[in-house]
Design an enzyme around this catalytic site. Structure first.
Site, PDB file in Angstrom:
ATOM      1  N   ASP A 132       0.829  -1.199   0.000  1.00 41.53           N
ATOM      2  CA  ASP A 132       0.000   0.000   0.000  1.00 41.53           C
ATOM      3  C   ASP A 132       0.869   1.257   0.000  1.00 41.53           C
ATOM      4  OD1 ASP A 132      -2.518  -1.091  -0.088  1.00 41.53           O
ATOM      5  OD2 ASP A 132      -2.762  -1.183   2.078  1.00 41.53           O
ATOM      6  N   ARG A 182      -1.830  -0.820  -8.466  1.00 44.62           N
ATOM      7  CA  ARG A 182      -3.159  -0.315  -8.113  1.00 44.62           C
ATOM      8  C   ARG A 182      -3.128   1.197  -8.278  1.00 44.62           C
ATOM      9  NH1 ARG A 182      -4.168  -1.136  -2.118  1.00 44.62           N
ATOM     10  NH2 ARG A 182      -4.473  -3.323  -2.697  1.00 44.62           N
TER      11      ARG A 182
END
Length: 305
Positions: A132, A182
């Site tokens: 992330d 992402r």
């Protein structure tokens, strides 16, 4: 008013004092509507139900404000245990991890060591792990760690945020690694010196990044609840005949659930981000900051059985 609301919740999200208090409160204030549970075991039934509906999942053990080596080790062990449980339970799930939860603010080499342990275990079970992205101050360190790990592991990806000025150049640099990325708008409070302040500029840049990464031939996860972004992605893949196994859509657990199912029914791969853990406070505040509608959604959920 929207900007004031966003800044208010983003400021609250950074409070270590409130985060500590939230652990004592439990899953209060509607957090259970967007967090899978305080333990992974409690999240398993939710993941199974999502899988039964044709939805893929990525899970994230929530953790912020990690300042001790012992806690970072504990977070790493939890992630490895989660990887093993995903395999044992036969779940269609990947794993997402935050570098700060593994000790980024303590020692960079400690994080690399922890990530190698996680990726080695995940590779045994063919489980993909996404690093992330956090705030801009940690962006370069995160990307440096990703590049270091990518040289050794093929089951790792990361995140690029369209509200940062640097993201287009980051995409250029990362392209040589053929990365699985992402692509998101971004959910942290940043300075106008490093990030777009106007939503239209953030949206424009996200479209640019989606188009560029897809045309580079790399796997692209479009993480957005915005119909404009979803429709734009569909348009790009149609115009350039991009196969459906080169991209997926991603959304947060508890947000736009019907749209998620609609995308599955249209034949698209749809992945749901399911966070879990008692360290839910910072994540929850950022979700409230993203859109005023999220506040109404949560308040409604608090009083609805």
């Amino acid at each position: 008013m929207e900007a004031v609301s966003k800044n208010f919740f983003l400021t609250l999200s950074k409070s270590a004092v409130l985060n500590k208090a939230a652990k004592r409160w439990g899953m209060g204030f509607g957090a259970s509507k967007v967090v899978g549970g305080q333990t992974f075991e409690k999240a398993i039934p939710i993941i199974k139900k999502l899988n039964e509906q044709g939805l893929c999942v990525t899970v994230d053990h929530l953790g912020e404000f990690v300042t001790s080596k012992e806690e970072a080790i504990s977070r790493t062990e939890e992630c490895i245990t989660t990887v093993q449980a995903i395999s044992r339970e036969g779940l269609n799930s990947q794993v997402s991890v935050k570098m700060t939860s593994l000790g980024l603010d303590i020692d960079k080499e400690l994080v690399v060591k922890h990530m190698k342990q996680i990726l080695t275990e995940a590779k045994k079970y063919n489980i993909f792990v996404t690093i992330d992205m956090e705030d801009e101050s940690r962006c370069q360190a995160t990307l440096d760690i990703f590049k270091q790990l990518k040289a050794e592991f093929d089951n790792v990806g990361t995140v690029i945020q369209s509200y940062l000025f640097r993201s287009d150049q980051d995409l250029n640099i990362l392209n040589e690694f053929n990365p699985n990325l992402r692509l998101v708008k971004g959910a942290y409070k940043e300075s106008p010196e490093v990030a777009f302040m106007d939503k239209s500029d953030v949206d424009k840049n996200l479209k640019h990044l989606i188009n560029k990464h897809l045309l580079n031939g790399n796997y692209t996860a479009v993480a957005s609840h915005d119909d404009e972004m979803i429709n734009y992605t569909k348009q790009v893949v149609r115009e350039h005949d991009i196969p459906k196994d080169q991209f997926e859509f991603q959304m947060l657990y508890g947000m736009r659930s019907q749209t998620q199912l609609d995308l599955v029914n249209e034949g698209y791969k749809m992945r749901v981000y399911v966070p879990y853990g008692d360290d839910w406070y910072g994540y929850f505040m950022r979700r409230l900051a993203e859109r005023p509608a999220n506040v109404a959604f949560v308040l409604k959920g608090m009083f609805k059985r």
